[in-house]
Design an enzyme around this catalytic site. Structure first.
Site, PDB file in Angstrom:
ATOM      1  N   GLY A  13      16.377 -12.191  -9.503  1.00 61.12           N
ATOM      2  CA  GLY A  13      15.462 -12.941  -8.625  1.00 61.12           C
ATOM      3  C   GLY A  13      14.505 -12.011  -7.888  1.00 61.12           C
ATOM      4  O   GLY A  13      14.595 -10.783  -7.989  1.00 61.12           O
ATOM      5  N   SER A  41      20.080 -15.769 -17.675  1.00 53.44           N
ATOM      6  CA  SER A  41      19.669 -14.361 -17.877  1.00 53.44           C
ATOM      7  C   SER A  41      20.765 -13.500 -18.490  1.00 53.44           C
ATOM      8  O   SER A  41      20.531 -12.308 -18.743  1.00 53.44           O
ATOM      9  CB  SER A  41      19.304 -13.712 -16.543  1.00 53.44           C
ATOM     10  OG  SER A  41      18.655 -14.575 -15.716  1.00 53.44           O
ATOM     11  N   ARG A 101      26.098 -18.165   7.761  1.00 54.89           N
ATOM     12  CA  ARG A 101      25.495 -17.464   8.912  1.00 54.89           C
ATOM     13  C   ARG A 101      26.010 -17.911  10.274  1.00 54.89           C
ATOM     14  O   ARG A 101      26.160 -17.089  11.176  1.00 54.89           O
ATOM     15  CB  ARG A 101      23.969 -17.647   8.891  1.00 54.89           C
ATOM     16  CG  ARG A 101      23.297 -16.837   7.814  1.00 54.89           C
ATOM     17  CD  ARG A 101      21.799 -17.015   7.906  1.00 54.89           C
ATOM     18  NE  ARG A 101      21.152 -16.482   6.738  1.00 54.89           N
ATOM     19  CZ  ARG A 101      20.049 -16.975   6.192  1.00 54.89           C
ATOM     20  NH1 ARG A 101      19.463 -18.040   6.742  1.00 54.89           N
ATOM     21  NH2 ARG A 101      19.524 -16.424   5.129  1.00 54.89           N
ATOM     22  N   CYS A 130      14.979 -14.497   6.906  1.00 51.51           N
ATOM     23  CA  CYS A 130      13.911 -13.473   6.941  1.00 51.51           C
ATOM     24  C   CYS A 130      13.082 -13.530   8.230  1.00 51.51           C
ATOM     25  O   CYS A 130      12.778 -12.491   8.838  1.00 51.51           O
ATOM     26  CB  CYS A 130      13.007 -13.621   5.728  1.00 51.51           C
ATOM     27  SG  CYS A 130      12.520 -15.312   5.383  1.00 51.51           S
ATOM     28  N   GLN A 157       4.343 -17.949   7.273  1.00 49.96           N
ATOM     29  CA  GLN A 157       5.280 -17.371   6.303  1.00 49.96           C
ATOM     30  C   GLN A 157       4.744 -17.369   4.868  1.00 49.96           C
ATOM     31  O   GLN A 157       4.171 -18.365   4.401  1.00 49.96           O
ATOM     32  CB  GLN A 157       6.619 -18.112   6.379  1.00 49.96           C
ATOM     33  CG  GLN A 157       7.284 -17.926   7.728  1.00 49.96           C
ATOM     34  CD  GLN A 157       8.649 -18.571   7.874  1.00 49.96           C
ATOM     35  OE1 GLN A 157       8.933 -19.130   8.912  1.00 49.96           O
ATOM     36  NE2 GLN A 157       9.499 -18.486   6.866  1.00 49.96           N
ATOM     37  N   SER A 160       6.381 -15.869  -1.017  1.00 51.55           N
ATOM     38  CA  SER A 160       7.488 -15.167  -1.669  1.00 51.55           C
ATOM     39  C   SER A 160       8.825 -15.547  -1.038  1.00 51.55           C
ATOM     40  O   SER A 160       9.862 -15.468  -1.695  1.00 51.55           O
ATOM     41  CB  SER A 160       7.285 -13.650  -1.611  1.00 51.55           C
ATOM     42  OG  SER A 160       7.191 -13.225  -0.268  1.00 51.55           O
ATOM     43  N   ARG A 239       4.348 -22.476   6.388  1.00 56.57           N
ATOM     44  CA  ARG A 239       4.097 -21.740   5.135  1.00 56.57           C
ATOM     45  C   ARG A 239       2.587 -21.607   4.962  1.00 56.57           C
ATOM     46  O   ARG A 239       1.859 -22.599   5.101  1.00 56.57           O
ATOM     47  CB  ARG A 239       4.683 -22.529   3.959  1.00 56.57           C
ATOM     48  CG  ARG A 239       4.668 -21.788   2.664  1.00 56.57           C
ATOM     49  CD  ARG A 239       5.712 -20.711   2.549  1.00 56.57           C
ATOM     50  NE  ARG A 239       7.071 -21.236   2.467  1.00 56.57           N
ATOM     51  CZ  ARG A 239       8.167 -20.495   2.602  1.00 56.57           C
ATOM     52  NH1 ARG A 239       8.081 -19.197   2.853  1.00 56.57           N
ATOM     53  NH2 ARG A 239       9.357 -21.045   2.511  1.00 56.57           N
ATOM     54  N   HIS A 246       5.767 -11.957   6.131  1.00 59.95           N
ATOM     55  CA  HIS A 246       5.663 -13.004   7.157  1.00 59.95           C
ATOM     56  C   HIS A 246       4.998 -12.441   8.413  1.00 59.95           C
ATOM     57  O   HIS A 246       5.283 -11.302   8.828  1.00 59.95           O
ATOM     58  CB  HIS A 246       7.052 -13.489   7.571  1.00 59.95           C
ATOM     59  CG  HIS A 246       7.781 -14.263   6.510  1.00 59.95           C
ATOM     60  ND1 HIS A 246       7.203 -14.737   5.363  1.00 59.95           N
ATOM     61  CD2 HIS A 246       9.091 -14.675   6.470  1.00 59.95           C
ATOM     62  CE1 HIS A 246       8.101 -15.393   4.652  1.00 59.95           C
ATOM     63  NE2 HIS A 246       9.256 -15.369   5.298  1.00 59.95           N
TER      64      HIS A 246
HETATM   65  P1  A2P Z   1      18.623 -16.401 -13.073  1.00 59.85           P
HETATM   66  O1  A2P Z   1      17.435 -15.483 -13.126  1.00 59.85           O
HETATM   67  O2  A2P Z   1      19.570 -16.168 -14.211  1.00 59.85           O
HETATM   68  O3  A2P Z   1      18.275 -17.842 -12.859  1.00 59.85           O
HETATM   69  P2  A2P Z   1      14.848 -16.622  -6.980  1.00 59.85           P
HETATM   70  O4  A2P Z   1      15.254 -17.017  -5.606  1.00 59.85           O
HETATM   71  O5  A2P Z   1      13.804 -15.557  -7.013  1.00 59.85           O
HETATM   72  O6  A2P Z   1      14.500 -17.784  -7.847  1.00 59.85           O
HETATM   73  O7  A2P Z   1      16.180 -15.936  -7.656  1.00 59.85           O
HETATM   74  C1  A2P Z   1      17.447 -16.577  -7.706  1.00 59.85           C
HETATM   75  C2  A2P Z   1      18.482 -15.619  -8.297  1.00 59.85           C
HETATM   76  O8  A2P Z   1      19.759 -16.266  -8.261  1.00 59.85           O
HETATM   77  C3  A2P Z   1      18.231 -15.289  -9.767  1.00 59.85           C
HETATM   78  O9  A2P Z   1      18.688 -13.986 -10.026  1.00 59.85           O
HETATM   79  C4  A2P Z   1      19.114 -16.312 -10.488  1.00 59.85           C
HETATM   80  O10 A2P Z   1      19.495 -15.935 -11.778  1.00 59.85           O
HETATM   81  C5  A2P Z   1      20.313 -16.294  -9.577  1.00 59.85           C
HETATM   82  N1  A2P Z   1      21.139 -17.493  -9.753  1.00 59.85           N
HETATM   83  C6  A2P Z   1      20.785 -18.783  -9.629  1.00 59.85           C
HETATM   84  N2  A2P Z   1      21.836 -19.592  -9.874  1.00 59.85           N
HETATM   85  C7  A2P Z   1      22.895 -18.784 -10.150  1.00 59.85           C
HETATM   86  C8  A2P Z   1      24.265 -19.002 -10.506  1.00 59.85           C
HETATM   87  N3  A2P Z   1      24.767 -20.227 -10.593  1.00 59.85           N
HETATM   88  N4  A2P Z   1      25.042 -17.925 -10.732  1.00 59.85           N
HETATM   89  C9  A2P Z   1      24.544 -16.680 -10.644  1.00 59.85           C
HETATM   90  N5  A2P Z   1      23.264 -16.400 -10.319  1.00 59.85           N
HETATM   91  C10 A2P Z   1      22.439 -17.438 -10.082  1.00 59.85           C
END
Ligand code: A2P
Length: 338
Positions: A13, A41, A101, A130, A157, A160, A239, A246
């Site tokens: 992410g 991924s 939190r 953040c 904000q 990103s 936003r 931010h």
């Molecule tokens: P993935 O890239 O495989 O979807 P962002 O906030 O930038 O969208 O990133 C979210 C992050 O959280 C990404 O790395 C995403 O992986 C990961 N993610 C989302 N759902 C899960 C899950 N169920 N298990 C593990 N990682 C997750």
């Protein structure tokens, strides 16, 4: 020196990738890294520390091999499900989501502000929101010196902060505008309205009292981190069409009087802060300039003449770095030194 094993959950992410960058910059005593994300991924590669790491799918057994630390940045649902599993296996989780939190047994830590809380963990340490992190870095030295009585936050904000889809909405809005089409309807991935050429006074969901959850987070987290449960604090979070960093207008009222020169010295000497305050030469913090840095930039420091003792501040920070990735890595760094 002892060397540790660290897992990064959500490594693919926006925040996850920045965590990897900050880890590369910081050289912590870590001998083994594992990178986790969703099934989407799994099996893909991420280049990190001069090595191609294979992304692993997170599951119930991911922590069986025994990690010292894990930084989670994969949303609240993933944190709620997997952080307790990791903690039960002896791993200390630094969690970027809002899941824990406000739990009384979970420390909410900004290393420049309340590092002593780290030792009170029971397996999970929360990274604050953040917009709260950059605010409390600026407020803490002022509270120590002049005792804060009331705070009014107004935030500007960056997209990103809403993850990859927030950035995509702004990019698509710019492309749509450049294409010259009059049609205002184009697909939005994240926000309820176009963010391009707009300001949305709506971050996270609305609550029954008319505030948004983001505003509630800023209020409650500020009280918890500053250890002032009765602090009078209010917030409007907005936003804006800025890609990263931010900006916040913060109005602060003190119990005690201050001298402006001394107050500026207090800010200048405080940990994590860079004072950029020279309006005669148009020097003040800017989102574009703060991006890519780990500090909190403070400027436009001026007396609020409408109260007996108060000031206005303009506070800017890279929300993905200090507002998330850097703060989490700093917490791990402190634990490595313990
Ligand atoms: P993935 O890239 O495989 O979807 P962002 O906030 O930038 O969208 O990133 C979210 C992050 O959280 C990404 O790395 C995403 O992986 C990961 N993610 C989302 N759902 C899960 C899950 N169920 N298990 C593990 N990682 C997750």
């Amino acid at each position: 020196m002892k060397r540790y094993k660290l897992a990064v959950v959500g490594a693919t992410g926006l925040v996850g990738r920045t965590i990897l960058k900050v880890l590369e910059e910081k050289h912590l005593p870590i001998s083994q890294y594992s990178l986790f994300a969703s099934s989407k991924s799994a099996g893909t590669k991420l280049h990190f520390m001069n090595t191609d790491y294979i992304i692993q799918e997170l599951n119930e057994h991911s922590f069986d091999e025994g990690f010292d630390f894990a930084i989670f940045s994969a949303g609240s649902e993933t944190s709620k499900k997997y952080s307790p599993i990791a903690a039960s296996k002896g791993c200390v989780v630094v969690d970027n989501s809002s899941a824990f939190r406000m739990d009384v047994d979970v420390p909410l830590v900004v290393p420049e502000v309340n590092p002593e809380e780290i030792q009170n963990h029971h397996g999970i340490i929360a990274n604050p929101n953040c917009s709260t992190i950059q605010a409390v870095v600026a407020l803490k030295p002022l509270d120590d010196k002049y005792k804060i009585k009331r705070v009014v936050y107004s935030t500007y904000q960056a997209v990103s902060g809403a993850g990859r889809n927030g950035v995509i909405d702004l990019e698509n809005g710019i492309k749509h505008y450049m294409s010259g089409t009059k049609d205002k309807n184009y697909t939005l991935e994240k926000f309820p309205y176009p963010i391009f050429s707009n300001c949305l006074p709506h971050i996270d969901v609305f609550l029954d009292n008319g505030y948004t959850k983001e505003e509630e987070k800023m209020i409650n987290e500020t009280r918890k981190i500053l250890k002032k449960p009765d602090l009078r604090v209010t917030a409007t979070t907005v936003r804006v069409p800025v890609f990263n960093s931010h900006s916040e207008s913060i109005n602060v009222e003190f119990e005690e009087n201050f001298h402006m020169r001394e107050l500026q010295e207090v800010l200048k000497n405080a940990p994590g802060i860079i004072l950029q305050d020279d309006v005669k030469h148009n020097i003040y913090p800017l989102a574009n300039n703060a991006s890519g840095y780990n500090n909190v930039f403070v400027g436009r420091v001026r007396r609020d003449d409408s109260v007996a003792s108060g000031i206005n501040l303009w506070v800017v920070a890279d929300n993905i770095r200090k507002g998330a990735a850097t703060n989490a890595v700093q917490i791990v760094e402190k634990m490595c030194k313990e």
